[in-house]
Design an enzyme around this catalytic site. Structure first.
Site, PDB file in Angstrom:
ATOM      1  N   SER A 126       0.833  -1.081   0.037  1.00  0.00           N
ATOM      2  CA  SER A 126      -0.196  -0.048   0.062  1.00  0.00           C
ATOM      3  C   SER A 126       0.962   1.312  -0.057  1.00  0.00           C
ATOM      4  O   SER A 126       1.935   1.171   0.444  1.00  0.00           O
ATOM      5  CB  SER A 126      -0.741   0.097   1.320  1.00  0.00           C
ATOM      6  OG  SER A 126      -1.615   1.475   1.312  1.00  0.00           O
ATOM      7  N   TYR A 185      -1.729   0.543  10.540  1.00  0.00           N
ATOM      8  CA  TYR A 185      -1.450   0.039   9.220  1.00  0.00           C
ATOM      9  C   TYR A 185      -0.384   0.331   8.643  1.00  0.00           C
ATOM     10  O   TYR A 185       0.376  -0.458   7.829  1.00  0.00           O
ATOM     11  CB  TYR A 185      -2.869   0.440   8.595  1.00  0.00           C
ATOM     12  CG  TYR A 185      -3.181  -0.060   6.975  1.00  0.00           C
ATOM     13  CD1 TYR A 185      -3.285  -1.356   6.903  1.00  0.00           C
ATOM     14  CD2 TYR A 185      -3.119   0.934   6.208  1.00  0.00           C
ATOM     15  CE1 TYR A 185      -3.332  -1.939   5.354  1.00  0.00           C
ATOM     16  CE2 TYR A 185      -3.511   0.358   4.811  1.00  0.00           C
ATOM     17  CZ  TYR A 185      -3.539  -1.123   4.621  1.00  0.00           C
ATOM     18  OH  TYR A 185      -3.395  -1.474   3.436  1.00  0.00           O
TER      19      TYR A 185
END
Length: 253
Positions: free
Chosen positions: A139, A152
């Site tokens: 990501s 995250y």
């Protein structure tokens, strides 16, 4: 984007195949003629996908070692695999570090880091023999941290670091290692699972003209793993045009 090299008996394991990018990747590869082992925890969704696409359904939780062992053996028995696409992962919560929820961090670490490690480790002998490919979907959260994203950010940055180390470790074994780093992708479940409500999930994409779709990312994955074997696309950042950076996203009024 079209590849010129003919496809000859290619096979892939795709995790996270019950929804989102993983599911779209299964469809993209099956459309090109790949044999695909579709892996996810939700067996009912996998069965539907298998009936639709002809993929091989393999229900498993890649964060559990016994599931991984059974999965690796099933793939080997079915003839082996030359490509592993690690799409499984996810985010939970948007708490600041001061209010970090242990269970959320543990989920993100297991789903994004440990699951990727366990399955890649288990399939490496087959992948080495095939001089194959490992592709990890990380990501842009691995590239730039943001408030409320520390858990995250940490998980995806770790997965990115693992990917870079694997490339160095396996280059002499003929293994190709690719990283795809998506920005804002509108999928049915990612933001819903992270935020816990449909209204909160919808607000993530509100006013954004043409966010990426799972199919957009899957097409980039398909291209990367179908490129000639000597071509290694080390890392590919993919964002919607409206997103110039993690913190720079244009929303219409």
């Amino acid at each position: 984007m079209k590849n010129t090299e003919p496809l000859v008996s290619r096979s892939a394991v795709v995790t996270g195949a019950s929804s989102g990018i993983g599911q779209a990747t299964v469809r993209a590869l099956r459309d090109q003629g790949w044999a695909v082992f579709a892996v996810a925890r939700r067996a009912d969704r996998l069965e539907s996908l298998a009936k639709e696409t002809g993929a091989i359904s393999v229900p498993a939780d890649v964060s559990i070692q016994t599931d991984v062992d059974v999965l690796a053996k099933a793939v080997e028995t079915a003839g082996g695999v030359d490509t592993l696409i690690n799409c499984a992962g996810g985010a939970r919560g948007t708490e600041y570090w001061a209010d970090a929820v242990d269970e959320n961090w543990e989920f993100m670490w297991q789903a994004n880091v440990m699951g990727t490690m366990r399955l890649t480790r288990a399939l490496l002998p087959q992948l080495r023999q095939a001089h194959g490919t490992v592709l990890n979907v990380t990501s842009t959260a691995a590239l730039a941290s943001y408030e409320g994203g520390s858990g995250y950010n940490a998980a995806k940055a770790a997965e990115r670091a693992m990917t870079q180390a694997l490339r160095l470790e396996e280059v002499e074994n003929g293994l190709r290692v690719i990283e795809i780093l998506p920005g804002l992708v509108h999928t049915e479940e990612f933001s819903l699972r992270r935020l816990g409500s449909q209204s909160a999930a919808d607000n993530v994409y509100a006013g954004v003209e043409n966010p990426l779709t799972a199919e957009d990312v899957a097409e980039v994955i398909r291209y990367a793993v179908s490129a000639p074997a000597h071509v290694n696309l080390d890392e590919i950042v993919i964002r919607p045009q409206a997103q110039a950076a993690n913190h720079k996203l244009i929303r219409n009024a």
